[in-house]
Every structure is written in structure tokens, then in C-alpha cells.
Design an enzyme around this catalytic site. Structure first.
Site, PDB file in Angstrom:
ATOM      1  N   GLY A  78       0.767  -1.253   0.076  1.00 28.84           N
ATOM      2  CA  GLY A  78      -0.029  -0.034  -0.037  1.00 28.84           C
ATOM      3  C   GLY A  78       0.826   1.350  -0.033  1.00 28.84           C
ATOM      4  N   SER A  79       1.861   1.181   0.725  1.00 25.58           N
ATOM      5  CA  SER A  79       2.659   2.429   1.038  1.00 25.58           C
ATOM      6  C   SER A  79       3.351   2.652  -0.640  1.00 25.58           C
ATOM      7  CB  SER A  79       3.963   1.984   1.939  1.00 25.58           C
ATOM      8  OG  SER A  79       3.395   1.895   3.191  1.00 25.58           O
ATOM      9  N   ASN A 159      -7.407   3.797   8.996  1.00 21.24           N
ATOM     10  CA  ASN A 159      -7.317   2.730   9.362  1.00 21.24           C
ATOM     11  C   ASN A 159      -7.259   2.855  11.019  1.00 21.24           C
ATOM     12  OD1 ASN A 159      -5.269   4.844   8.435  1.00 21.24           O
ATOM     13  ND2 ASN A 159      -3.735   3.686   9.775  1.00 21.24           N
ATOM     14  N   GLN A 187      -7.829  -0.176   3.678  1.00 23.81           N
ATOM     15  CA  GLN A 187      -8.608  -0.727   4.815  1.00 23.81           C
ATOM     16  C   GLN A 187     -10.175  -1.090   4.299  1.00 23.81           C
ATOM     17  OE1 GLN A 187      -7.938  -1.448   7.887  1.00 23.81           O
ATOM     18  NE2 GLN A 187      -5.902  -0.608   7.745  1.00 23.81           N
ATOM     19  N   SER A 207      -3.494  -3.087  -0.265  1.00 24.39           N
ATOM     20  CA  SER A 207      -2.562  -3.941   0.103  1.00 24.39           C
ATOM     21  C   SER A 207      -2.751  -5.306   0.439  1.00 24.39           C
ATOM     22  CB  SER A 207      -2.013  -3.207   1.337  1.00 24.39           C
ATOM     23  OG  SER A 207      -0.916  -4.046   2.023  1.00 24.39           O
ATOM     24  N   THR A 245      11.616  -8.465 -11.699  1.00 20.15           N
ATOM     25  CA  THR A 245      10.910  -9.769 -11.948  1.00 20.15           C
ATOM     26  C   THR A 245      10.105  -9.935 -11.023  1.00 20.15           C
ATOM     27  OG1 THR A 245      13.312 -10.649 -12.721  1.00 20.15           O
ATOM     28  CG2 THR A 245      11.551 -12.268 -12.271  1.00 20.15           C
ATOM     29  N   CYS A 332       2.289   2.695  13.546  1.00 21.97           N
ATOM     30  CA  CYS A 332       3.063   3.623  12.842  1.00 21.97           C
ATOM     31  C   CYS A 332       3.584   4.686  13.925  1.00 21.97           C
ATOM     32  CB  CYS A 332       2.779   4.116  11.643  1.00 21.97           C
ATOM     33  SG  CYS A 332       1.866   2.867  10.625  1.00 21.97           S
TER      34      CYS A 332
HETATM   35  C1  LIG Z   1      -1.516  -0.725   6.057  1.00 28.67           C
HETATM   36  C2  LIG Z   1      -1.791   0.342   5.591  1.00 28.67           C
HETATM   37  C3  LIG Z   1      -1.040   1.041   4.359  1.00 28.67           C
HETATM   38  C4  LIG Z   1       0.101   0.553   4.073  1.00 28.67           C
HETATM   39  O1  LIG Z   1       0.402  -0.504   3.290  1.00 28.67           O
HETATM   40  P1  LIG Z   1       1.554  -1.335   3.416  1.00 28.67           P
HETATM   41  O2  LIG Z   1       1.332  -2.526   2.395  1.00 28.67           O
HETATM   42  O3  LIG Z   1       1.991  -1.854   4.655  1.00 28.67           O
HETATM   43  O4  LIG Z   1       2.630  -0.617   2.868  1.00 28.67           O
HETATM   44  C5  LIG Z   1      -1.619   2.257   3.786  1.00 28.67           C
HETATM   45  N1  LIG Z   1      -2.721   2.701   4.084  1.00 28.67           N
HETATM   46  C6  LIG Z   1      -3.599   2.403   4.973  1.00 28.67           C
HETATM   47  C7  LIG Z   1      -4.670   2.869   5.210  1.00 28.67           C
HETATM   48  C8  LIG Z   1      -2.935   1.126   5.736  1.00 28.67           C
HETATM   49  O5  LIG Z   1      -3.938   0.670   6.550  1.00 28.67           O
END
Ligand SMILES: *Cc1c(COP(=O)(O)O)cnc(C)c1O
Length: 397
Positions: A78-79, A159, A187, A207, A245, A332
């Protein structure tokens, strides 16, 4: 008797047995490179494209032709998807004189810190405030849009406090004004129905590890026609935009996970919200507590309370000793003494924000988990308050 209750599913989830089973062949015999032309390579590519189709289906993307893997890009999570969407859109629009971005104060750090980086590069960012329930409105977005606005990025569901934003309305506003719209839906996936076409979502992040796939895999959906700059230069993977890859096992696992999560969203939501509501009803009568977030526009598995006169870290450690995994605000944020920006964003004072507890459920939780939490929590809160100088001050006031 202590149970073990994992109630931190907004932080991460366990890999489901079906995901693991689907991944195993690609971690063992199916090691071919998806770019190779022999059978072992072709099989890997087919498995990857099947997973991509599952993502498309879950997001309401009209099924693409088998020969064009556009729109859904696999990322490391997600990041990465958030970074790519926001920096990419900013750099795409800057040459057109559009250097303004609209977001909210309570986004995930993957969005907020990306915006901060862009500010250092000369972009201007408007951080919309959220209501005391943790909601923004499409009107707020519309009023903030300027002729030089490049992008609106607003999370689908928060989140920490689980609030669900009016994404379709915001999407409609953005479309009307010709502004790109990105949403972090990490989320939201599997909890609310998503349709990127109907909701006018141009870009969307998700994610794997929040939906029972593994960590290190995610997706950026980017509407056809938006020429985002390449994230990683190199080979031709992901249409040359994100070279390297492919991790076939992780991609296949994500496909299975998203299909399972979205197979029966109302049924899943009903089961999760029954647990959520029982927990909320059980905690609400306690003295000096506050439910954070909106009671109705809320993720089905999210419970977030503040307990006055309680220190969040101490609460988490005590619950851990009783077998309960929970979180205080955001994982975090731990490691820093600042309370969560989300809780401050909805107007909590520092002391109250510090005493917050987030419990988040998944398909693997049961009503027995909820009952166990309700059995131990009141005693834990009283014991912590009995030791707290803060509580003494509050109750004497
Ligand atoms: C967990 C989360 C992310 C980050 O996702 P990762 O796969 O851990 O990088 C980003 N946004 C929200 C809202 C999240 O809950």
C-alpha cells in the site's frame, strides 16, 4: 484461563490457508520467470494475469483483454502504491502548471509524508480538516479545488477510527472539475463495495497483508489514459512502469485473497459488525469513555475507544499479558510520544488521545473473542486508573 485474541487486523492479518495453498506451487516447482517464453515461464505469466483479473473484478474494472495488462499494477504494498500515485500524478501535472494537491489531515503516513516531500519540492498541499466524527464532505473538497489543483487524495476508510468517506461524491466532484482523484483503499477492500468506474476513482491503492495475503504485495489501480511516470526503470515488467522480476507467489496469493474478501461483502460485513457492535455496546457504559469515529459510517471490524485517565502503552502491555493483541492509535505512531494525528485530527486533547485503544476484527475472530475482551477489559481499566495520577486529577476536578 487466558485466550489468545488477535484483534489488530488493521495492522496486519494472518495469511489464510487458501492463500498459502495457492502460493505454494509458485514457491516450489513454479519458479519460472514470467518473461520467459518456455512453458515454465508462460505458466507463471498466466497465473499472474489471472490474479490481475481477480483484482480487476474486485474493483469493478471492466475485464481487460488478456493481452493488455493495463490499469492494475502490482507493487510492494500500500505504501508504494500511495507514493507512486501521488508523486506520479504531481509530476505528471506540474508541467501543466498544476502544483496543488488536496488531502486530509488524517491520512495514512504513506500519503501525508509523501505530500510533505512534495511540499519540499514546491508543491502546495491543502490538508482538509475532518469532523469530530472523522468525516470529510464532497463540499469541502469542491471548495478547496483551484484552477491549479492537480490531485485530490482522500482515503476510503480510516485505518485508526474506521470512518468511511463519501468516495463516490468526492469522485463526482473531482470529475466535474477535471481533477485527478486517488484513494487509499487499503482498509476498505472487502469491507465495502468498490467500483472505480461508478465512483470515478482515477487511482486506488490496496495492500495484500490487510486482507489475508502476505506482506510486501499490493496494487496500484491507475485509470487508462493517465500516463504516470515510471516508478522503477528497467525491464518490461508491468508495462515497463515498474520493472523487476515479478513475485508470482505473492501476486497469486493476493488474487486469491481479494477474491475471497470480495466474494460476499454484505455477509462478511454482517458477521464483523455483529462482533464490533457487541464490543461497542459492552464498552460504552463504562465511565469516562468515548467512541472515536462515526457510529454508522464505520468499517465493520473497527472499534476505537478513548479511556480517560489511562495510558495507551500500559493498556496494550496489560492486554498483551492477558493474550490480547490490540493497538493504541496506530502502530506507525508507536515509538514516538506524539499521540496519533488521527485522534488529534478529530479534536481529542493529547491526554485523551493517549488513552485510546483500537481493536480490529477479521474473519478469524469469534464472538467468544469479544466476550473475553469484555470480561477482562473493565478490570484492566480500573487497575490502570487506580495507579494513575491523571485519573486522580480528572475525578477530583
Ligand atoms: C496498512 C496501510 C497502508 C500501508 O500498506 P503497506 O502494504 O503496509 O505498505 C497504507 N494505508 C493504509 C490505510 C493502511 O492501513
Amino acid at each position: 484461563m487466558n485466550r489468545f485474541v488477535y484483534a489488530d487486523n488493521a495492522a496486519t492479518t494472518q495469511i489464510s490457508p487458501e492463500v498459502l495453498e495457492a502460493m505454494m506451487p509458485w514457491l516450489t516447482d513454479g519458479y519460472g520467470n514470467a518473461s520467459s517464453i518456455y512453458k515454465k515461464g508462460r505458466e507463471a505469466r498466466i497465473a499472474m494475469e489471472e490474479a490481475r483479473h481477480k483484482v480487476e473484478k474486485a474493483l469493478g474494472i471492466p475485464q481487460s483483454r488478456p493481452d493488455y495488462p493495463v490499469e492494475v499494477y502490482f507493487t510492494s504494498g500500500g505504501s508504494e502504491a500511495d507514493n507512486w500515485a501521488i508523486k506520479g500524478a504531481a509530476h505528471l501535472m506540474a508541467p501543466k502548471g498544476k502544483k496543488h494537491i488536496i488531502t486530509t489531515v488524517f491520512e495514512h503516513h504513506a500519503v501525508l509524508h509523501t505530500c510533505a516531500t512534495l511540499e519540499k519540492e514546491g508543491f502546495e498541499v491543502t490538508y482538509l480538516p475532518v469532523s469530530d466524527k472523522g468525516l470529510v464532505t464532497a463540499e469541502q473538497v469542491e471548495q478547496a479545488i483551484r484552477p491549479d489543483t492537480a490531485l485530490v487524495t482522500i482515503m476510503y476508510a480510516n485505518n485508526e477510527i474506521g470512518t468511511i468517506q463519501p468516495i463516490a461524491e468526492i469522485g463526482a466532484v473531482c470529475k466535474r472539475h477535471g481533477v485527478l482523484f486517488h484513494t487509499d483503499a487499503v482498509q476498505a477492500v472487502g469491507n465495502v463495495p468498490i467500483n472505480v468506474v461508478e465512483q470515478n476513482i482515477d487511482m486506488l491503492s490496496l495492500s495484500g497483508h490487510k486482507i489475508h495475503a502476505q506482506k510486501g504485495i499490493g496494487v496500484l489501480y491507475c485509470r487508462k489514459g493517465i500516463r504516470l511516470p515510471n516508478l522503477i526503470d528497467g525491464g518490461a515488467q508491468e508495462r515497463g512502469r515498474r520493472a523487476g522480476t515479478e513475485n508470482i507467489a505473492a501476486i497469486v496469493g493476493l488474487g486469491v485473497a481479494i477474491e475471497a474478501a470480495c466474494a460476499d461483502i454484505p455477509g462478511r460485513a454482517a458477521k464483523l459488525s455483529a462482533m464490533r457492535d457487541r464490543l461497542i455496546e459492552g464498552i460504552s457504559p463504562m465511565e469516562r469513555v468515548r467512541l472515536n469515529g462515526d457510529a454508522v459510517r464505520r468499517l465493520p471490524g473497527n472499534v476505537n475507544f478513548s479511556f480517560e485517565g489511562v495510558e495507551g502503552e500500559a493498556l496494550l502491555l496489560t492486554l498483551d499479558a492477558l493474550g490480547i493483541c490490540a493497538s493504541s492509535g496506530s502502530a506507525c505512531t508507536s515509538g514516538s510520544l506524539d499521540p496519533s494525528h488521527v485522534l488529534l485530527g478529530i479534536g481529542l486533547v493529547h491526554e485523551v488521545a493517549h488513552g485510546s485503544l483500537r481493536l480490529t476484527f477479521s474473519d478469524y475472530n469469534t464472538m467468544e473473542d469479544v466476550d473475553y475482551i469484555l470480561e477482562v477489559l473493565p478490570g484492566v481499566i480500573s487497575r490502570l486508573r487506580a495507579m494513575s495520577p491523571l485519573w486522580e486529577r480528572i475525578t477530583k476536578a
